[in-house]
Design a protein around this motif. Structure first.
Motif, PDB file in Angstrom:
ATOM      1  N   VAL A 249      -5.341 -36.379   0.320  1.00 32.10           N
ATOM      2  CA  VAL A 249      -5.297 -34.921   0.439  1.00 32.10           C
ATOM      3  C   VAL A 249      -5.815 -34.522   1.814  1.00 32.10           C
ATOM      4  CG1 VAL A 249      -6.277 -32.798  -0.440  1.00 32.10           C
ATOM      5  CG2 VAL A 249      -5.497 -34.549  -2.019  1.00 32.10           C
TER       6      VAL A 249
ATOM      7  N   LEU B 257      -3.173 -35.235   4.418  1.00 24.70           N
ATOM      8  CA  LEU B 257      -2.096 -34.248   4.443  1.00 24.70           C
ATOM      9  C   LEU B 257      -2.565 -32.982   5.142  1.00 24.70           C
ATOM     10  CD1 LEU B 257      -0.699 -34.757   0.881  1.00 24.70           C
ATOM     11  CD2 LEU B 257       0.588 -35.011   2.984  1.00 24.70           C
ATOM     12  N   ALA B 258      -3.790 -32.572   4.811  1.00 24.26           N
ATOM     13  CA  ALA B 258      -4.316 -31.363   5.419  1.00 24.26           C
ATOM     14  C   ALA B 258      -4.453 -31.555   6.927  1.00 24.26           C
ATOM     15  CB  ALA B 258      -5.666 -31.018   4.788  1.00 24.26           C
TER      16      ALA B 258
ATOM     17  N   GLU C 121      -2.713 -33.568   8.832  1.00 23.33           N
ATOM     18  CA  GLU C 121      -1.384 -33.586   9.437  1.00 23.33           C
ATOM     19  C   GLU C 121      -0.863 -32.167   9.612  1.00 23.33           C
ATOM     20  OE1 GLU C 121       1.469 -35.867   7.392  1.00 23.33           O
ATOM     21  OE2 GLU C 121       0.714 -37.771   8.150  1.00 23.33           O
ATOM     22  N   ARG C 122      -1.183 -31.337   8.616  1.00 27.23           N
ATOM     23  CA  ARG C 122      -0.724 -29.957   8.674  1.00 27.23           C
ATOM     24  C   ARG C 122      -1.415 -29.228   9.811  1.00 27.23           C
ATOM     25  NH1 ARG C 122       0.856 -25.245   7.022  1.00 27.23           N
ATOM     26  NH2 ARG C 122      -0.551 -23.751   6.122  1.00 27.23           N
TER      27      ARG C 122
ATOM     28  N   GLY D 167      -0.009 -29.839  12.958  1.00 30.62           N
ATOM     29  CA  GLY D 167       1.330 -29.300  13.121  1.00 30.62           C
ATOM     30  C   GLY D 167       2.436 -30.293  12.864  1.00 30.62           C
ATOM     31  N   ARG D 168       2.060 -31.444  12.288  1.00 32.63           N
ATOM     32  CA  ARG D 168       3.103 -32.414  11.983  1.00 32.63           C
ATOM     33  C   ARG D 168       3.397 -32.330  10.507  1.00 32.63           C
ATOM     34  NH1 ARG D 168       0.565 -37.202  12.711  1.00 32.63           N
ATOM     35  NH2 ARG D 168      -1.148 -36.347  13.861  1.00 32.63           N
ATOM     36  N   LEU D 169       4.508 -31.749  10.156  1.00 29.11           N
ATOM     37  CA  LEU D 169       4.748 -31.544   8.722  1.00 29.11           C
ATOM     38  C   LEU D 169       5.636 -32.608   8.127  1.00 29.11           C
ATOM     39  CD1 LEU D 169       5.001 -27.738   8.408  1.00 29.11           C
ATOM     40  CD2 LEU D 169       3.396 -29.268   7.314  1.00 29.11           C
TER      41      LEU D 169
ATOM     42  N   ALA E 257      -1.629 -24.988   0.269  1.00 30.62           N
ATOM     43  CA  ALA E 257      -2.091 -25.133   1.654  1.00 30.62           C
ATOM     44  C   ALA E 257      -1.762 -26.524   2.189  1.00 30.62           C
ATOM     45  CB  ALA E 257      -3.593 -24.891   1.726  1.00 30.62           C
ATOM     46  N   VAL E 258      -2.102 -27.540   1.419  1.00 32.54           N
ATOM     47  CA  VAL E 258      -1.885 -28.916   1.868  1.00 32.54           C
ATOM     48  C   VAL E 258      -0.394 -29.218   1.997  1.00 32.54           C
ATOM     49  CG1 VAL E 258      -2.064 -31.315   1.146  1.00 32.54           C
ATOM     50  CG2 VAL E 258      -4.039 -29.823   1.010  1.00 32.54           C
TER      51      VAL E 258
ATOM     52  N   GLY F 179       1.875 -27.454   2.957  1.00 30.09           N
ATOM     53  CA  GLY F 179       2.522 -26.925   4.146  1.00 30.09           C
ATOM     54  C   GLY F 179       2.791 -25.440   4.081  1.00 30.09           C
TER      55      GLY F 179
ATOM     56  N   ARG G 169       6.022 -23.308   5.072  1.00 33.82           N
ATOM     57  CA  ARG G 169       6.999 -24.243   5.636  1.00 33.82           C
ATOM     58  C   ARG G 169       7.137 -25.494   4.777  1.00 33.82           C
ATOM     59  NH1 ARG G 169       5.955 -25.828  11.331  1.00 33.82           N
ATOM     60  NH2 ARG G 169       3.740 -25.627  10.896  1.00 33.82           N
TER      61      ARG G 169
ATOM     62  N   ARG H 237       7.499 -32.824   0.534  1.00 38.80           N
ATOM     63  CA  ARG H 237       6.101 -32.777   0.913  1.00 38.80           C
ATOM     64  C   ARG H 237       5.242 -32.173  -0.183  1.00 38.80           C
ATOM     65  NH1 ARG H 237       2.831 -33.227   5.374  1.00 38.80           N
ATOM     66  NH2 ARG H 237       1.065 -31.886   4.990  1.00 38.80           N
TER      67      ARG H 237
ATOM     68  N   ALA I  56       2.211 -34.015  -2.031  1.00 39.00           N
ATOM     69  CA  ALA I  56       0.862 -33.453  -2.067  1.00 39.00           C
ATOM     70  C   ALA I  56       0.402 -33.379  -3.520  1.00 39.00           C
ATOM     71  CB  ALA I  56       0.850 -32.069  -1.430  1.00 39.00           C
TER      72      ALA I  56
ATOM     73  N   ALA J  32      -0.543 -36.800  -4.847  1.00 42.35           N
ATOM     74  CA  ALA J  32      -1.852 -37.236  -4.369  1.00 42.35           C
ATOM     75  C   ALA J  32      -2.962 -36.567  -5.169  1.00 42.35           C
ATOM     76  CB  ALA J  32      -2.002 -36.906  -2.889  1.00 42.35           C
ATOM     77  N   LEU J  33      -2.843 -35.237  -5.334  1.00 41.26           N
ATOM     78  CA  LEU J  33      -3.867 -34.521  -6.093  1.00 41.26           C
ATOM     79  C   LEU J  33      -3.926 -35.027  -7.526  1.00 41.26           C
ATOM     80  CD1 LEU J  33      -3.385 -30.919  -4.751  1.00 41.26           C
ATOM     81  CD2 LEU J  33      -5.502 -32.207  -4.779  1.00 41.26           C
TER      82      LEU J  33
END
Lengths: 348, 268, 357
Positions: free
Chosen positions: A336, A339-340, A342-343, A346-348, C161-162, C164, C167, C172, C176, C179-180
């Motif tokens: 988690v 992912l946060a 990476e966000r 700015g790499r999504l 939030a995680v 994206g 977007r 994704r 996410a 994972a959670l």
């Protein structure tokens, strides 16, 4: 740092050359060293505590008979199983992540682990031996892999598609596993549950040796025969094809290796979650190198699982947790965060 | 460089191309003249990128064959093809954090082996490719930090490092602003003229195609409508037939090549 | 990454949103068909509810069931009135809640993969409740529900939030959520394994079951689901506007930020309450809205009522199926829905592939 990250070349007079990055070499060494240190610590801790020196002398054949028995007979098989399981899972994860071009491709999410569980539960339900249980896990994992490949196949397999199909397969198999669990007699249910949470308790050489054999064959195959092609696959299918990578052959081969590694690991230690997912990501952050980082991931996986097993055995007082629970919490939480991050980057 | 033979090195015969079961093009016959800068144009979804992918062995034809030096492309070993034929695909993925030099170096893959991972030649060619595309000073920068134009030049450098006599480029100018478009096309033109490479590019802009191409292939609905020297084949009738666009063709004031000027809207 | 290519998109409905001016006779006819369909679905739901009261581990004749329902002196009364009726009512409430939550989530994220179970929101509620049971000594549904709501709320915000934010791509978001899910469920099992007392209380609850329902639970969960349902239906029109994209919605006078906050609140209420009552039940929220979209088109004013009827139909149906398949015991409804839902999910992914150019 930039200096360490720069690729160096080793050349022989005969025109042969090998490329390496000092930083990657350093990372692999550090992981292996950590794994060894954790292994020595695990061998020395328990109801019969030993100092690292005693452990080492027992390992090398010296030391007194009691220490020799505790280290080599009781504790070593479990530690070796932990190291090998971690290595196999991490390698499987690193290959899958590179194949699907997604940092979250892993045997847990793609349903391979669930397939292995289904196979194992079927064996438990029919009262099979522990060897049959391992065989069932391997067969189940392999079957799940074949199923995912078949479902995701038609018209070229995009990486995300494999992940999505995997999520669906994982859910169905999860339900099937729930059903099997309720169908299993109470005595067997305890055995099944212990296996299910991914435990290394009471692992012997019977568990470690098949794993060692599979790793000894597949590690070179993956690293040397498929590794360079896998690096090119990272650039996209079209680019890889244009660079002369025989995708149609290399992709199924790699998928098969990853499935086999994950299944054999599950057979030895149960479905240990999230090592396959996190180890390659951690390794990548250590080496700061693009590419699948296969060797670094493998070393990282061994260190990670050995450490998680040490924590599972001794961090909660008298009570032992299955190692799968520890890796699940650590791995999921880490992911988690990843992912946060990476966000944020700015790499999504 | 081999002498110009009677049949060009890269040809396609009676190609049928499809994705899944959807046929995109049927009965295509294409010849890419050696040492030409061939440009493929046509309206959206006419199958031009599909043709390029088939020529590059990325898409397997459902029928017909692509011939490279007279041999069926599909039967040649991937690595051997990759030493003769390069492709710059529309979609490439730069791995996270990879540097320009490392990415360009990956173009050397078809020339490397397990124990010959990085020869002096690999090093020289990588550097030359970066110099030719003007990205040498970016060598140690991560690719994700570059602008769109710089990134495209890096990918072209990678394709160049492959050192193939034939190079296929799928819409190399898309997403670039006009100055970067011209920059990329000038680079292609230079490669073609000074190094004698055969280039095939899919382009959207008719006028750029007419200016840079030595050989033009015009497609519509999965068929080749016309092929030849742009100065000869690019007529107002052809543009109207292919694009349904009434227009006039005038000579380009800079180069004398055909310039397509769309007709003004009718106002009464 | 080229998420676009793998977007498992919904079976893209050929129907545009219902026109604002329904003066055309064709539109009216269409609405009548939709209304009739809704009535038919309601009839089916009633039938499922009747079945759910009639079928169970203890075989009863229709007459016995009727007596058990109405006559407190009947020997069947404890089974029918005190066990099967509450269980059926909870199935109705939880099904409605999950179906609506799924539809709202898919609309607000414009993402066909959004599902409270898949995105870890149910797992969040589970983790919060597990914490409450093991460390705070909370017992009983009224205690669970607040923790369930808190957990669901935190995780909805987190996964959004995680994943994206605006977007977010389907893949994704799903990852996410995965994972959670893994982290939270591992946490729940760690808590259970370390404390055998909680293990006992939580074992069935974590699989997702309607079996242990009491009338008290039904009474306690009802208000949350009702408020959530009203909120969801009120959001139909604004969410329709949002479906056309942020900018168009703003141009139409909608306020995206407010709509989104409302949607998160709704989903939290519905999922938190449903999870607290019967444990995490996955895939209802994913499958039903997809099915409904194929039936009604993307207009949420029709989709939401349909979801509110068809989701409990699926849940009750799965529950009855679990009772039949699992004889002499029963299969937890969570198991049945995850198999059915997983199969449906696979179908969706494959269909999306076929539809892709």
């Amino acid at each position: 740092m930039t200096d360490l990250a720069r690729t160096r070349t080793l050349r022989t007079p005969g025109g042969l050359s090998v490329r390496y990055r000092p930083r990657t070499v350093l990372a692999v060494t550090a992981c292996l060293f950590t794994a060894a240190a954790v292994a020595v610590a695990t061998l020395g801790s328990g109801d019969y505590p030993l100092t690292p020196g005693e452990v080492l002398s027992a390992l090398t054949g010296g030391g007194d008979p009691a220490a020799d028995f505790v280290v080599n007979e009781l504790r070593l098989p479990r530690v070796v199983t932990a190291l090998l399981t971690g290595a196999a899972l991490a390698l499987s994860g690193a290959v899958l992540q590179a194949l699907v071009r997604n940092p979250l491709g892993s045997p847990d999410i793609l349903g391979l682990t669930q397939g292995a569980t289904t196979g194992a539960l079927l064996v438990v339900a029919t009262g099979g031996s522990s060897l049959a249980l391992a065989g069932g896990a391997v067969a189940g994992g392999t079957a799940a892999g074949a199923l995912i490949r078949a479902l995701a196949r038609r018209g070229g397999t995009g990486g995300h598609r494999l992940v999505l199909v995997g999520i669906g397969v994982a859910a169905v198999l999860g339900g099937v596993n729930g059903y099997l669990l309720t169908r299993i007699q109470l005595m067997e249910a305890a055995r099944a549950l212990l296996w299910l949470t991914g435990s290394l308790d009471g692992r012997g050489w019977d568990d470690a040796l098949p794993l060692l054999a599979v790793l000894a064959v597949l590690l070179p195959v993956v690293l040397l025969a498929c590794g360079p092609g896998l690096r090119m696959l990272e650039l996209g299918d079209d680019t890889a094809l244009a660079l002369g990578v025989p995708i149609e052959r290399i992709r199924p081969a790699l998928l098969a290796c990853a499935v086999l590694l994950a299944s054999v690991a599950a057979a030895a230690a149960g479905p240990v979650s999230f090592v396959a997912l996190t180890a390659p990501q951690l390794a990548r952050r250590l080496t700061r190198a693009p590419g699948p980082n296969l060797l670094a991931s493998t070393a990282m996986g061994a260190a990670l699982l050995a450490a998680a097993d040490l924590a599972a055995q001794h961090a909660f007082g008298q009570r032992q947790l299955p190692v799968g629970v520890v890796t699940g919490v650590l791995g999921g939480g880490y992911l988690v965060w990843l992912l946060a991050a990476e966000r944020r980057a700015g790499r999504l | 460089m081999p002498l110009v033979a009677a049949t060009p090195r890269l040809t396609a015969r009676d190609l049928t191309l499809s994705y899944d079961r959807r046929t995109v093009a049927e009965g295509l016959d294409v010849e890419i003249p050696d040492h030409s800068f061939t440009v493929v144009i046509g309206p959206n979804a006419c199958g031009k990128s599909t043709l390029l992918r088939a020529l590059a062995r990325v898409l397997r034809p459902t029928r017909g064959t692509v011939l490279l030096d007279g041999a069926d492309l599909a039967r040649l070993p991937a690595r051997r093809v990759a030493r003769t034929l390069g492709l710059l695909p529309q979609s490439s993925v730069a791995p996270d954090g990879i540097t320009v030099a490392d990415l360009v170096a990956r173009g050397r893959h078809p020339h490397q082996g397990l124990l010959r991972q990085w020869s002096h030649e690999d090093e020289r060619i990588t550097e030359e490719s970066m110099a030719a595309t003007g990205v040498a000073e970016l060598a140690d920068r991560p690719v994700d930090e570059l602008s769109g134009g710089q990134r495209q030049r890096v990918w072209i450098a990678m394709a160049l490092a492959q050192q193939t006599p034939l190079l296929l480029l799928d819409e190399p100018t898309t997403y670039l602003d006009i100055s970067h478009q011209i920059e990329v096309l000038d680079l292609c033109d230079r490669l073609h003229r000074t190094q004698g490479r055969t280039l095939v590019a899919v382009l959207h802009d008719l006028n750029q195609a007419a200016r840079y191409a030595t050989h033009l292939i015009v497609m519509r609905d999965g068929r080749v409508v016309a092929a030849g020297d742009p100065g000869e084949i690019l007529t107002a009738e052809l543009v109207e037939e292919v694009y349904r666009l009434p227009c006039r063709i005038i000579p380009d004031p800079e180069t004398g090549t055909p310039l397509v000027v769309p007709a003004a809207p009718k106002r009464n | 990454m080229h998420d676009v290519t793998a977007r498992p998109g919904p079976p893209v409905p050929a129907v545009p949103p219902a026109p604002a001016v329904p003066a055309v006779p064709a539109g009216r006819r269409r609405n009548r068909t939709r209304a009739l369909g809704l009535l038919a679905a309601l009839a089916l739901l009633t039938a499922a509810a009747v079945l759910s009261v009639a079928v169970g581990a203890k075989a009863l004749s229709p007459a016995e069931v009727w007596h058990g329902l109405t006559d407190p002196a009947s020997p069947a009364y404890p089974v029918v009135n005190r066990m099967r009726v509450p269980r059926t009512l909870l199935g109705l409430l939880a099904g409605t809640a999950l179906g609506l939550a799924g539809a709202v989530m898919q609309a607000v994220t414009r993402n066909p993969l959004a599902d409270p179970g898949l995105l870890g929101i149910n797992a969040g509620a589970s983790a919060a409740i597990a914490t409450a049971i093991a460390f705070l000594g909370v017992g009983g549904f009224t205690g669970y529900v607040w923790f369930g709501l808190a957990g669901a709320g935190v995780v909805s915000a987190l996964v959004y939030a995680v994943g994206g934010g605006r977007r977010a791509t389907p893949a994704r978001l799903a990852l996410a959520g995965a994972a959670l899910n893994a982290a939270l469920y591992s946490y729940v099992s760690a808590v259970m394994l370390l404390d055998s007392g909680s293990l006992d209380r939580m074992r069935f609850w974590t699989i997702g079951s309607l079996a242990a329902t009491t009338p008290g639970t039904v009474a306690a969960v009802a208000p949350f689901v009702l408020v959530g349902a009203v909120l969801a239906l009120a959001l139909a029109r604004p969410l329709n506007a949002l479906a056309m994209g942020e900018e168009s919605a703003t141009a139409l006078g909608a306020r995206p930020a407010r709509i989104r906050a409302g949607a998160v609140l709704t989903v939290t209420l519905l999922c938190g309450a449903a999870t607290a009552a019967c444990g995490p039940i996955v895939f209802i929220g994913l499958t039903v809205p997809h099915l409904v979209r194929a039936l009604t088109g993307p207009d949420l004013r029709w989709m939401l009522p349909y979801c509110a009827v068809l989701a409990p139909l699926l849940l009750l149906g799965s529950d009855v199926l679990g009772r039949i398949l699992g004889r002499p015991g029963e299969l937890q409804v969570g198991i049945v829905t995850s198999v059915l839902g997983g199969l449906f999910f696979l179908l969706l992914v494959r269909r999306a592939k076929a539809a892709r150019a």
